[in-house]
Design a protein around this motif. Structure first.
Motif, mmCIF file in Angstrom:
data_model
loop_
_atom_site.group_PDB
_atom_site.id
_atom_site.type_symbol
_atom_site.label_atom_id
_atom_site.label_comp_id
_atom_site.label_asym_id
_atom_site.label_seq_id
_atom_site.Cartn_x
_atom_site.Cartn_y
_atom_site.Cartn_z
ATOM 1 N N ASP A 26 82.190 93.614 20.866
ATOM 2 C CA ASP A 26 82.745 94.285 19.690
ATOM 3 C C ASP A 26 81.606 94.906 18.894
ATOM 4 O OD1 ASP A 26 85.409 93.415 20.199
ATOM 5 O OD2 ASP A 26 84.885 91.450 19.395
ATOM 6 N N GLY A 76 80.801 97.433 15.497
ATOM 7 C CA GLY A 76 81.372 98.032 14.292
ATOM 8 C C GLY A 76 80.315 98.713 13.445
ATOM 9 N N TYR A 90 84.359 101.879 11.704
ATOM 10 C CA TYR A 90 84.667 102.288 13.072
ATOM 11 C C TYR A 90 84.438 101.080 13.969
ATOM 12 C CZ TYR A 90 84.337 104.397 17.676
ATOM 13 O OH TYR A 90 84.522 104.696 19.003
ATOM 14 N N GLN A 91 85.463 100.721 14.729
ATOM 15 C CA GLN A 91 85.412 99.529 15.563
ATOM 16 C C GLN A 91 85.661 99.895 17.012
ATOM 17 O OE1 GLN A 91 84.863 96.326 14.202
ATOM 18 N NE2 GLN A 91 84.601 95.646 16.314
ATOM 19 N N SER A 92 84.791 99.421 17.892
ATOM 20 C CA SER A 92 84.975 99.610 19.329
ATOM 21 C C SER A 92 84.935 98.246 19.994
ATOM 22 C CB SER A 92 83.877 100.505 19.906
ATOM 23 O OG SER A 92 83.990 100.591 21.321
ATOM 24 N N SER A 93 85.977 97.931 20.762
ATOM 25 C CA SER A 93 86.079 96.635 21.430
ATOM 26 C C SER A 93 86.274 96.848 22.918
ATOM 27 C CB SER A 93 87.253 95.830 20.870
ATOM 28 O OG SER A 93 87.085 95.583 19.490
ATOM 29 N N SER A 94 85.413 96.229 23.703
ATOM 30 C CA SER A 94 85.491 96.301 25.156
ATOM 31 C C SER A 94 85.740 94.901 25.697
ATOM 32 C CB SER A 94 84.184 96.866 25.731
ATOM 33 O OG SER A 94 84.191 96.817 27.143
ATOM 34 N N VAL A 140 89.590 98.847 26.676
ATOM 35 C CA VAL A 140 88.778 99.343 25.565
ATOM 36 C C VAL A 140 89.706 99.755 24.428
ATOM 37 C CG1 VAL A 140 87.127 101.079 24.786
ATOM 38 C CG2 VAL A 140 86.944 100.142 27.097
ATOM 39 N N CYS A 141 89.391 99.299 23.214
ATOM 40 C CA CYS A 141 90.142 99.687 22.019
ATOM 41 C C CYS A 141 89.155 100.248 20.999
ATOM 42 C CB CYS A 141 90.870 98.491 21.410
ATOM 43 S SG CYS A 141 92.154 97.781 22.465
ATOM 44 N N ARG A 142 89.474 101.396 20.431
ATOM 45 C CA ARG A 142 88.610 102.009 19.429
ATOM 46 C C ARG A 142 89.467 102.480 18.259
ATOM 47 N NH1 ARG A 142 86.610 104.567 24.248
ATOM 48 N NH2 ARG A 142 84.560 103.734 24.852
ATOM 49 N N ARG A 143 88.903 102.388 17.045
ATOM 50 C CA ARG A 143 89.645 102.880 15.896
ATOM 51 C C ARG A 143 88.739 103.014 14.689
ATOM 52 N NH1 ARG A 143 93.515 102.742 11.869
ATOM 53 N NH2 ARG A 143 95.299 104.019 12.473
#
Length: 760
Positions: free
Chosen positions: A427, A429, A450-454, A470-473
């Protein structure tokens, strides 16, 4: 993980448990939690509540969770496991839970580092040493807190040699074999600070087969100078907890301490090292790095009823859902002799190594001639986990425990197979927050993250679980605080937050391959991330009349979740799967009044929480007596979410005689909650209840205190959680002829605790 802020706040000199008023003489403190730029809580565009160490010891002995439940308006505890160290904490209809099957909606931080365990985002409360808690802050939705802050964030700050000097200890004994002891020591001098605390506890449990043991230790070593501060903090805990959960209502009516099936044990081992700093770069600029490494191991054992039965074609063999029940060698299990009720022992093991780093820059100064504070930060949280699970076939004993083990179940292509999976989670951020004062008495706060989770999964037994997600937001927020006068302010704001599916959820999202309620994972389809959008507004203030000091707060909120995730039951008993269910809404109002006078303090609060589904969908609920012929229920917009009380009323009164002692009465009322498995609201909720707790302390000299407390003073029978259970296949010696599938987790009866505390 979000950065450790150590943000200096201008704090009101009001009681720490009160909602902050609008103005008062400031006192500088430090708070270790990611947050908006350094502000008096009265200048935050969201609700915020804080308790300090004295509030945590409100009833005599340090107890973080019970203090939150008693003091903070929007907080309630769900005793699904019926273990004092394993409650689910609810805030505004969102949950922070130690149970892997629960939807997590609150971010939890300890000393500025993320505390939600990465495999399932769980919050294992028993790992936090209560005696070492210096301050806890609960704030509404805010994107800078990162993942899981859908409903808000809880930040726990532990003590250091800067905040505690001396030696103290406490010991207590209570009903049902409760025994606790804790000690702490702290010192500061010559630019060095040191603190250490440890505790041990045992509880026999008031229900059958429910003992628990707990051991904790925490230490801090710090250096101070004109250049800033640096700290090393070490924490370790070991717990062996038993929580036997819901039992049929007719069984509880016959004998309140009875359990349905057992064992239900959780064994946790935890260690963490945290290195953090707060460095002065200039008169208006500070740099705050943070580095941590942690190790978490968990083993759970859950005894449960099995649907195994003799096969229709050959009654010497066993089948499950008309499919042969087989072992790892593919051999069918033989049916046991006699009238056997079959059981399963589900065993899971989780081993997680977590690590992370963050860097935050805090500053203040004029921007275009306007007062301004800002924070810029970057954070990384990583973890590597291994999860294994197996289910052993056996028989239900006369006491409804698991016995006569027959072997591990492995139905190739069926609903029950062993599991062995590795997961990797990363994760990242980046966040920024700024508070500007464009006009006297008006603060504008803006923040974004801004968060990016793999998340990656590797199946060690095949390929069914392997996958990558992968989730990004980008989550924004904005709010205003308008000081209407010297003692009153209005606030309003909007915030977005997201929750990426956890490795646990992604590994259990296939309705054709459901997992055990004790967290098996059997398939890996994708899940969409949950996004919340929250509006909040209110008024707060303070006033005085002679020696009487009053502070108050009244506000409302609405939070809409898109693509919410639920743990949905399957047609196979004891199995379920995670799925996106569409939109949900949590909205409500809260009001709080705090009063202090020489020797007296009082608190009164009310919260209305309206938590509803906003999308239509169908769920399996085979044990719900109101389900359709196919065992499903139809949820429509407007149906209420289970487990969330609609009304909560809390009151507290404390009288203190300086140098002599004190007495306190705490009371609360809660309306009923819909049962898990009754998302369509077809049967009836748990009953409403009210409780009262009485506590008192006697000071013996300047260094000793004796204390006593009675919880559930009037011995009320109540429940904070309910679901449905299959009862037709079991003979209950305590209550023959049980037929009602409604099952409740009963609240503890009247309990007492006596103890002593010394401080040198």
């Amino acid at each position: 993980m979000a950065a450790q802020s150590l943000i200096s706040l201008l704090w009101l000199s009001a009681p720490a448990s009160a909602a902050a008023g609008a103005s008062a003489p400031p006192q500088e403190i430090v708070v270790t939690a990611p947050s908006l730029p350094g502000l008096d809580p009265a200048r935050l565009p969201a609700a915020s509540d804080t308790l300090d160490a004295s509030d945590i010891r409100h009833a005599g002995t340090a107890d973080l969770l019970r203090s939150l439940d008693a003091a903070l308006p929007g907080v309630s505890l769900d005793e699904a496991q019926d273990n004092p160290w394993q409650p689910n904490l609810l805030y505004r209809g969102y949950e922070a839970s130690p149970l892997g099957g629960d939807a997590q909606g609150l971010a939890v931080y300890v000393d500025g580092a993320r505390f939600n365990q990465p495999f399932g985002d769980t919050a294992n409360w028993e790992l936090i040493p209560d005696i070492a808690v210096d301050r806890v802050t609960l704030q509404g939705s805010n994107p800078v807190f990162g993942l899981n802050a859908l409903g808000g964030a809880l930040a726990v700050d532990l003590k250091s040699g800067r905040t505690f000097q001396g030696i103290a200890g406490e010991a207590s004994l209570g009903r049902f074999g409760r025994r606790e002891a804790a000690a702490e020591a702290g010192a500061r001098g010559a630019g060095t600070s040191f603190y250490i605390a440890g505790s041990v506890a045992h509880d026999d449990g008031w229900r059958d087969f429910s003992p628990s043991n707990l051991r904790q230790i925490y230490a801090q070593l710090g250096r101070d100078g004109a250049w800033g501060t640096i700290d090393l903090r070490l924490m370790a805990a070991s717990s062996d907890l038993t929580g036997n959960g819901p039992a049929p209502v007719e069984l509880l009516a016959a004998r309140q301490q009875s359990v349905f099936t057992w064992p239900d044990e959780t064994h946790d081992r935890y260690g963490r090292a945290l290195l953090s700093g707060d460095f002065v770069l200039g008169p208006h600029l500070r740099l705050k790095p943070n580095l941590y490494l942690q190790r978490f191991r968990q083993r759970s054992l859950n005894g449960d009823l099995s649907d195994a039965e003799p096969c229709p074609a050959d009654d010497t063999l066993l089948c499950l859902n008309n499919a042969p029940l087989t072992d790892p060698q593919g051999q069918a299990f033989a049916a046991l002799q006699g009238d056997t009720t079959y059981a399963q022992l589900n065993v899971t093991r989780t081993a997680t190594t977590g690590y992370g780093a963050s860097l935050q820059l805090d500053g203040d100064g004029a921007l275009a001639g306007l007062a301004n504070r800002f924070a810029l930060g970057a954070a990384y949280d990583g973890s590597r986990s291994r999860f294994t699970a197996s289910s052993t076939l056996g028989a239900l004993t006369n006491q409804r425990g698991f016995g006569d083990a027959q072997g591990v179940i492995d139905m190739d292509g069926g609903p029950i197979v062993p599991v062995d999976v590795d997961s990797r989670r990363d994760d990242i951020g980046f966040y920024a927050a700024d508070t500007l004062t464009p006009l006297p008495g008006l603060d504008l706060t803006m923040a974004a993250r801004y968060q990016s989770s793999s998340l990656g999964l590797k199946d060690r037994l095949g390929t069914a679980l392997s996958g990558h997600h992968v989730c990004r937001r980008l989550n924004p927020s904005a709010g205003l605080v308008w000081r209407l006068g010297k003692n009153v302010s209005a606030y309003g704001g909007y915030a977005e937050a997201n929750r990426a599916p956890t490795p646990a959820e992604l590994s259990c999202a296939d309705p054709q391959a459901p997992c055990s309620l004790s967290a098996f994972f059997l398939a890996d389809p994708d899940l969409r991330q949950v996004v919340s959008r929250t509006w909040e507004a209110g008024l707060r203030g303070r006033t005085s009349a002679g020696a009487l000091q009053l502070s108050w707060h009244a506000g409302g909120w609405r939070a809409d979740n898109d693509d919410d995730i639920a743990f949905a039951a399957s047609e196979t008993r004891g199995r379920a799967f995670f799925r996106n269910i569409g939109r949900t809404r949590r909205q409500g109002v809260e009001a709080e009044l705090n009063a202090t006078a020489p020797g007296w303090s009082a608190r009164l609060s009310y919260v209305l929480t309206d938590a509803t589904y906003r999308s239509a969908f169908v769920l399996a609920s085979p044990d719900n007596p109101a389900a359709g012929p196919d065992g499903t229920i139809q949820i429509v917009p407007g149906d209420r979410l289970p487990g969330i009380p609609r009304h909560r009323l809390k009151a507290s009164l404390k009288r203190r005689w300086e140098g002599r002692g004190w007495i306190a009465l705490d009371a609360q009322y809660a309306s009923g909650r819909w049962l898990e498995g009754d998302e369509a609201n077809l049967t009836q909720p748990t009953g409403a209840y009210w409780l009262a707790d009485l506590s008192a302390g006697l000071e013996v000299g300047k260094r000793f205190e004796l204390f006593a407390q009675v919880r559930n003073l009037f011995d009320r029978k109540y429940a904070t959680f309910g679901t449905f259970s299959e009862t037709s296949a079991i003979a209950f010696a305590e209550a023959p002829g049980i037929s009602d599938p409604r099952s409740l987790s009963p609240g503890a009866p009247r309990t007492w605790l006596v103890g002593a505390r010394a401080h040198f």
